[in-house]
Design an enzyme around this catalytic site. Sequence first.
Site, PDB file in Angstrom:
ATOM      1  N   ARG A  50       0.978  -1.405  -0.041  1.00 22.23           N
ATOM      2  CA  ARG A  50       0.085  -0.168  -0.013  1.00 22.23           C
ATOM      3  C   ARG A  50       0.796   1.160  -0.080  1.00 22.23           C
ATOM      4  NH1 ARG A  50      -4.018  -1.836   5.055  1.00 22.23           N
ATOM      5  NH2 ARG A  50      -4.861  -3.621   3.918  1.00 22.23           N
ATOM      6  N   ASP A  52       1.222   5.663   0.153  1.00 23.37           N
ATOM      7  CA  ASP A  52       0.386   6.647   0.735  1.00 23.37           C
ATOM      8  C   ASP A  52       0.164   7.767  -0.094  1.00 23.37           C
ATOM      9  OD1 ASP A  52       0.833   5.589   3.386  1.00 23.37           O
ATOM     10  OD2 ASP A  52       2.951   6.423   3.607  1.00 23.37           O
ATOM     11  N   TYR A 110      12.437   0.706  -2.868  1.00 21.29           N
ATOM     12  CA  TYR A 110      11.929   2.160  -2.897  1.00 21.29           C
ATOM     13  C   TYR A 110      12.830   3.092  -3.383  1.00 21.29           C
ATOM     14  CZ  TYR A 110       7.549   0.660  -0.563  1.00 21.29           C
ATOM     15  OH  TYR A 110       6.328   0.179   0.097  1.00 21.29           O
ATOM     16  N   ARG A 196      10.157   7.142   4.479  1.00 18.77           N
ATOM     17  CA  ARG A 196      10.075   8.612   4.665  1.00 18.77           C
ATOM     18  C   ARG A 196      10.599   8.843   5.821  1.00 18.77           C
ATOM     19  NH1 ARG A 196       4.072   9.973   3.726  1.00 18.77           N
ATOM     20  NH2 ARG A 196       4.674  12.092   4.330  1.00 18.77           N
TER      21      ARG A 196
END
Length: 262
Positions: A50, A52, A110, A196
């Site tokens: 998932r 954001d 990522y 993040r």
Amino acid sequence: MNRVVLGLRYSGHSFEGWQTQTHGNTVQDTLLNALEAICGERPVIHCAGRTDAGVHARQQVVHFDTSVHRPLSAWVKGVNNHLPGTVVVAGAKYLGEPFHARYAAISRMYRYYFYASPVRDPFKTHMTWMHYPLDLLRMQSAAAMLVGTHDFSSFRAAQCQAKSPVKTLHRVSLVECSDHCYVEIHGNAFLHHMVRNIMGALFEIGMHRQPLAWMQTVLSARDRSQGAKTASAAGLTLWEVEYPPEFGIADLFNPAQLDFNP
């Protein structure tokens, strides 16, 4: 039932994340609307990870089960005809029940894109802008401290639902390009906001607001309150999801599998 697997790419700018919401402004809701137009039903969709609000995906993998059988071209070109330009189905295939978009994944990668400049660049809206100069060597040294298996509670959002904060990072590397940089993080799995929050800490060290050793201190604390501010979602992209080769998931993102016929 047929298990359909799709490879997705999307820009997260206009979406409020992946997960379905009552207002419908999510990637999942948008995809469901397109699928309903093709198969006449709203299937239950499972994704690799998932994302954001504001986060992009270069290789997102989803699967769903349906009683409807369509040619693969319908799941690609047909669905794309009902999607906005910010999200696209790159490929599709049928796989058996052993495959699961989330649980069959071996690892995820990522990338976090950013640049440092006195003024914002309007052509880099997919990156995070840093107004202050950054010490990239310090950031790379701090990033190396995170490689391995650790308790990442200090980089975990309060609303994270993962059963365990222990994850394994195989590689954390900083790449400097001509006019921007990115940090590539490859791991077995990730906590909510983990990337993040890591970037927030790296920025603090890169701006010399914290000493290099502070990264290890934060990691060892296992306490989110000891970490840095969560970095912007703008620079984050789900870059790649790795699966056992027998599933052939990489083929979903290979343009050579498609033809140019409508």
